[in-house]
Design a protein around this motif. Structure first.
Motif, PDB file in Angstrom:
ATOM      1  N   THR A  93      -9.526 -14.530  50.687  1.00 11.18           N
ATOM      2  CA  THR A  93      -8.634 -14.959  51.766  1.00 11.18           C
ATOM      3  C   THR A  93      -7.182 -14.902  51.309  1.00 11.18           C
ATOM      4  O   THR A  93      -6.844 -15.340  50.213  1.00 11.18           O
ATOM      5  CB  THR A  93      -8.979 -16.403  52.194  1.00 11.18           C
ATOM      6  N   GLY A  94      -6.338 -14.341  52.153  1.00 15.25           N
ATOM      7  CA  GLY A  94      -4.924 -14.236  51.820  1.00 15.25           C
ATOM      8  C   GLY A  94      -4.560 -13.031  50.986  1.00 15.25           C
ATOM      9  O   GLY A  94      -3.433 -12.943  50.491  1.00 15.25           O
ATOM     10  N   TYR A  95      -5.474 -12.074  50.853  1.00 21.14           N
ATOM     11  CA  TYR A  95      -5.195 -10.888  50.042  1.00 21.14           C
ATOM     12  C   TYR A  95      -4.167  -9.996  50.739  1.00 21.14           C
ATOM     13  O   TYR A  95      -4.250  -9.739  51.939  1.00 21.14           O
ATOM     14  CB  TYR A  95      -6.494 -10.110  49.815  1.00 21.14           C
ATOM     15  N   LEU A  96      -3.161  -9.512  49.983  1.00 20.87           N
ATOM     16  CA  LEU A  96      -2.102  -8.678  50.534  1.00 20.87           C
ATOM     17  C   LEU A  96      -1.978  -7.333  49.818  1.00 20.87           C
ATOM     18  O   LEU A  96      -1.026  -6.603  50.055  1.00 20.87           O
ATOM     19  CB  LEU A  96      -0.746  -9.403  50.432  1.00 20.87           C
ATOM     20  N   GLY A  97      -2.919  -7.019  48.971  1.00 20.58           N
ATOM     21  CA  GLY A  97      -2.801  -5.820  48.151  1.00 20.58           C
ATOM     22  C   GLY A  97      -3.267  -4.563  48.843  1.00 20.58           C
ATOM     23  O   GLY A  97      -3.600  -4.538  50.029  1.00 20.58           O
ATOM     24  N   ALA A  98      -3.315  -3.482  48.047  1.00 27.10           N
ATOM     25  CA  ALA A  98      -3.642  -2.163  48.586  1.00 27.10           C
ATOM     26  C   ALA A  98      -5.126  -1.848  48.538  1.00 27.10           C
ATOM     27  O   ALA A  98      -5.577  -0.902  49.189  1.00 27.10           O
ATOM     28  CB  ALA A  98      -2.884  -1.090  47.810  1.00 27.10           C
ATOM     29  N   GLY A  99      -5.891  -2.615  47.765  1.00 26.02           N
ATOM     30  CA  GLY A  99      -7.286  -2.255  47.587  1.00 26.02           C
ATOM     31  C   GLY A  99      -7.426  -1.041  46.688  1.00 26.02           C
ATOM     32  O   GLY A  99      -6.535  -0.729  45.886  1.00 26.02           O
ATOM     33  N   GLY A 100      -8.509  -0.309  46.833  1.00 27.74           N
ATOM     34  CA  GLY A 100      -8.705   0.872  45.993  1.00 27.74           C
ATOM     35  C   GLY A 100      -8.721   0.509  44.523  1.00 27.74           C
ATOM     36  O   GLY A 100      -9.396  -0.432  44.102  1.00 27.74           O
ATOM     37  N   ILE A 101      -7.929   1.249  43.740  1.00 28.17           N
ATOM     38  CA  ILE A 101      -7.874   0.977  42.305  1.00 28.17           C
ATOM     39  C   ILE A 101      -6.820  -0.085  41.980  1.00 28.17           C
ATOM     40  O   ILE A 101      -6.626  -0.428  40.812  1.00 28.17           O
ATOM     41  CB  ILE A 101      -7.575   2.267  41.519  1.00 28.17           C
ATOM     42  N   GLY A 102      -6.134  -0.586  42.996  1.00 28.71           N
ATOM     43  CA  GLY A 102      -5.174  -1.664  42.762  1.00 28.71           C
ATOM     44  C   GLY A 102      -5.867  -2.936  42.336  1.00 28.71           C
ATOM     45  O   GLY A 102      -7.063  -3.133  42.585  1.00 28.71           O
ATOM     46  N   ASP A 103      -5.132  -3.821  41.655  1.00 32.41           N
ATOM     47  CA  ASP A 103      -5.693  -5.077  41.148  1.00 32.41           C
ATOM     48  C   ASP A 103      -6.908  -4.819  40.263  1.00 32.41           C
ATOM     49  O   ASP A 103      -7.932  -5.506  40.356  1.00 32.41           O
ATOM     50  CB  ASP A 103      -6.079  -6.005  42.302  1.00 32.41           C
ATOM     51  N   MET A 127      -9.031   4.662  63.244  1.00 31.41           N
ATOM     52  CA  MET A 127      -7.586   4.481  63.190  1.00 31.41           C
ATOM     53  C   MET A 127      -7.003   5.285  62.020  1.00 31.41           C
ATOM     54  O   MET A 127      -7.714   5.994  61.322  1.00 31.41           O
ATOM     55  CB  MET A 127      -7.229   3.000  63.051  1.00 31.41           C
ATOM     56  N   TYR A 128      -5.712   5.131  61.797  1.00 35.19           N
ATOM     57  CA  TYR A 128      -4.945   5.929  60.831  1.00 35.19           C
ATOM     58  C   TYR A 128      -5.604   5.950  59.462  1.00 35.19           C
ATOM     59  O   TYR A 128      -5.780   4.918  58.820  1.00 35.19           O
ATOM     60  CB  TYR A 128      -3.543   5.338  60.736  1.00 35.19           C
ATOM     61  N   ARG A 129      -5.955   7.149  58.990  1.00 34.79           N
ATOM     62  CA  ARG A 129      -6.718   7.274  57.746  1.00 34.79           C
ATOM     63  C   ARG A 129      -5.915   7.845  56.581  1.00 34.79           C
ATOM     64  O   ARG A 129      -6.467   8.089  55.519  1.00 34.79           O
ATOM     65  CB  ARG A 129      -7.957   8.151  57.978  1.00 34.79           C
ATOM     66  N   TYR A 130      -4.634   8.112  56.791  1.00 33.43           N
ATOM     67  CA  TYR A 130      -3.866   8.759  55.717  1.00 33.43           C
ATOM     68  C   TYR A 130      -2.592   7.974  55.393  1.00 33.43           C
ATOM     69  O   TYR A 130      -1.495   8.523  55.472  1.00 33.43           O
ATOM     70  CB  TYR A 130      -3.535  10.200  56.115  1.00 33.43           C
ATOM     71  N   PRO A 131      -2.713   6.679  55.063  1.00 34.40           N
ATOM     72  CA  PRO A 131      -1.520   5.920  54.668  1.00 34.40           C
ATOM     73  C   PRO A 131      -1.027   6.348  53.296  1.00 34.40           C
ATOM     74  O   PRO A 131      -1.734   7.057  52.553  1.00 34.40           O
ATOM     75  CB  PRO A 131      -2.027   4.466  54.648  1.00 34.40           C
ATOM     76  N   THR A 132       0.173   5.938  52.959  1.00 32.99           N
ATOM     77  CA  THR A 132       0.743   6.294  51.659  1.00 32.99           C
ATOM     78  C   THR A 132      -0.107   5.779  50.504  1.00 32.99           C
ATOM     79  O   THR A 132      -0.224   6.435  49.459  1.00 32.99           O
ATOM     80  CB  THR A 132       2.162   5.728  51.551  1.00 32.99           C
ATOM     81  N   MET A 136      -2.050   7.069  46.310  1.00 33.27           N
ATOM     82  CA  MET A 136      -1.622   6.334  45.121  1.00 33.27           C
ATOM     83  C   MET A 136      -2.723   5.423  44.576  1.00 33.27           C
ATOM     84  O   MET A 136      -2.931   5.335  43.358  1.00 33.27           O
ATOM     85  CB  MET A 136      -0.373   5.511  45.444  1.00 33.27           C
ATOM     86  N   TYR A 137      -3.447   4.756  45.474  1.00 30.13           N
ATOM     87  CA  TYR A 137      -4.442   3.768  45.049  1.00 30.13           C
ATOM     88  C   TYR A 137      -5.882   4.224  45.311  1.00 30.13           C
ATOM     89  O   TYR A 137      -6.811   3.444  45.104  1.00 30.13           O
ATOM     90  CB  TYR A 137      -4.195   2.438  45.760  1.00 30.13           C
ATOM     91  N   LEU A 138      -6.046   5.466  45.793  1.00 29.56           N
ATOM     92  CA  LEU A 138      -7.378   6.015  46.046  1.00 29.56           C
ATOM     93  C   LEU A 138      -8.183   5.108  46.967  1.00 29.56           C
ATOM     94  O   LEU A 138      -9.354   4.796  46.714  1.00 29.56           O
ATOM     95  CB  LEU A 138      -8.126   6.230  44.725  1.00 29.56           C
ATOM     96  N   THR A 139      -7.563   4.672  48.054  1.00 29.97           N
ATOM     97  CA  THR A 139      -8.235   3.773  48.992  1.00 29.97           C
ATOM     98  C   THR A 139      -9.192   4.552  49.885  1.00 29.97           C
ATOM     99  O   THR A 139      -9.040   5.758  50.108  1.00 29.97           O
ATOM    100  CB  THR A 139      -7.209   3.043  49.870  1.00 29.97           C
ATOM    101  N   THR A 140     -10.183   3.844  50.422  1.00 28.12           N
ATOM    102  CA  THR A 140     -11.170   4.453  51.316  1.00 28.12           C
ATOM    103  C   THR A 140     -11.118   3.870  52.714  1.00 28.12           C
ATOM    104  O   THR A 140     -11.550   4.510  53.666  1.00 28.12           O
ATOM    105  CB  THR A 140     -12.581   4.260  50.746  1.00 28.12           C
ATOM    106  N   GLN A 141     -10.589   2.658  52.856  1.00 27.80           N
ATOM    107  CA  GLN A 141     -10.516   2.016  54.161  1.00 27.80           C
ATOM    108  C   GLN A 141      -9.346   2.565  54.978  1.00 27.80           C
ATOM    109  O   GLN A 141      -8.266   2.810  54.433  1.00 27.80           O
ATOM    110  CB  GLN A 141     -10.335   0.498  53.987  1.00 27.80           C
ATOM    111  N   PRO A 142      -9.521   2.777  56.289  1.00 23.43           N
ATOM    112  CA  PRO A 142      -8.373   3.163  57.125  1.00 23.43           C
ATOM    113  C   PRO A 142      -7.380   2.023  57.206  1.00 23.43           C
ATOM    114  O   PRO A 142      -7.770   0.853  57.257  1.00 23.43           O
ATOM    115  CB  PRO A 142      -9.015   3.456  58.483  1.00 23.43           C
ATOM    116  N   PHE A 143      -6.114   2.344  57.190  1.00 25.26           N
ATOM    117  CA  PHE A 143      -5.073   1.314  57.231  1.00 25.26           C
ATOM    118  C   PHE A 143      -3.817   1.902  57.835  1.00 25.26           C
ATOM    119  O   PHE A 143      -3.417   3.022  57.492  1.00 25.26           O
ATOM    120  CB  PHE A 143      -4.772   0.780  55.829  1.00 25.26           C
TER     121      PHE A 143
END
Length: 313
Positions: A93-103, A127-132, A136-143
């Motif tokens: 709860t309260g997470y504000l990070g990028a996910g992926g390989i972040g943290d 929804m938008y699948r190609y955020p910055t 950088m963080y190899l994320t998989t979730q759309p954001f």
């Protein structure tokens, strides 16, 4: 409604269909930069229309606008409650990070925290699948970086800009008071940054989350607002009080900002604004190309300024 896009290329002297992609309106990106700006200005216009002052008040830029402040505080309260209290499946709860390989890869599917989760609930997984942050963080979730929850803080940031305008109008002719209030607001906002920084450290979050680059957090708003008031105070002193500088050359693209923005979006990847670089890893060539392209748009804006051509919406 679906339609087919055929990618063609010339091979062995003949055209061949090499790929076929199905495109649907369900993939349409609803939020966006201009959408966020438009909605922000719309809300601020409503605040000023219904709870503004018909006559310019003398030396009063806060008290008489208390209904506006109540609404802004309520909006920010909603953002704080949703961001830090809404339970997000399989995420802290309260997470504000990028996910992926972040943290250290602890929360790979938590991109954007509550902000990303809210957008996925509203717009679905298409929804938008190609955020910055994807590269950088190899994320998989759309954001979507211009999502719904972050727009609340965009309204707050725009309201700080309105506050700066109220100061200039209410204290017109009293330069010392204008500069003093600009600096006072910078101090108030830097105190908010300090408080937020200490809160993050006590709660165990790392300081790099204060940037709010993924959710446009309250820390991001207060930090940018602080620097904006400081820069505005410096520019007001140099330009309005002392008259040392008239704003050149920034005044020219500023007078045609929509034209320059759209022109760069359409032509920025073509010659003479850019070219295929010989040394892809060379920072100096990238810097030179960026400066060259910027200089060309400033020149174009200057010529349009001389012709008194201004494109507005």
């Amino acid at each position: 409604i679906k339609f087919m896009i055929y990618n063609l290329h010339k091979s062995a002297g003949r055209l061949c269909v090499v790929d076929c992609v199905s495109v649907s309106f369900s993939w349409l990106r609803i939020p966006g930069v201009l959408q966020r700006l438009g909605f922000t200005y719309f809300i601020l216009a409503l605040l000023q229309t219904f709870w503004g002052q018909k006559e310019v008040p003398l030396r009063s830029d806060v008290v008489l606008y208390w209904p506006q402040w109540v609404i802004i505080i309520l909006l920010e309260t909603v953002w704080l409650c949703v961001t830090f209290l809404m339970p997000v499946p399989n995420c802290p709860t309260g997470y504000l990070g990028a996910g992926g390989i972040g943290d250290n890869g602890l929360y790979p599917n938590c991109t954007g925290g509550a902000a990303g989760y809210t957008d996925r609930l509203m717009f679905g997984d298409n929804m938008y699948r190609y955020p910055t942050c994807k590269e950088m963080y190899l994320t998989t979730q759309p954001f979507d970086p211009e999502g719904v929850l972050g727009t609340i803080n965009s309204i707050v940031m725009g309201f700080l800009g309105m506050q700066a305008g109220k100061i200039i109008i209410s204290y017109n002719g009293f330069n010392i008071h204008i500069l003093g209030r600009f600096l006072a607001w910078a101090v108030v906002l830097v105190c908010c940054i300090t408080w937020r920084f200490q809160t993050q450290l006590v709660s165990g979050f790392s300081p790099n989350k204060l940037t709010g680059s993924f959710c446009r957090s309250l820390s991001y708003v207060t930090c940018m607002g602080c620097f904006s008031f400081l820069l505005l105070a410096a520019m007001y002193f140099v330009s309005d009080v002392k008259g040392w500088w008239g704003g050149q050359p920034f005044i020219y693209p500023g007078m045609n900002s929509i034209f320059v923005y759209v022109g760069h979006s359409l032509l920025g990847f073509y010659f003479p604004f850019s070219w295929e670089m010989n040394f892809q890893q060379s920072h100096w060539e990238q810097l030179f190309q960026s400066l060259w392209g910027t200089g060309l748009w400033v020149l174009i804006a200057y010529l349009l300024y001389r012709k008194k051509f201004f494109l507005k919406i």
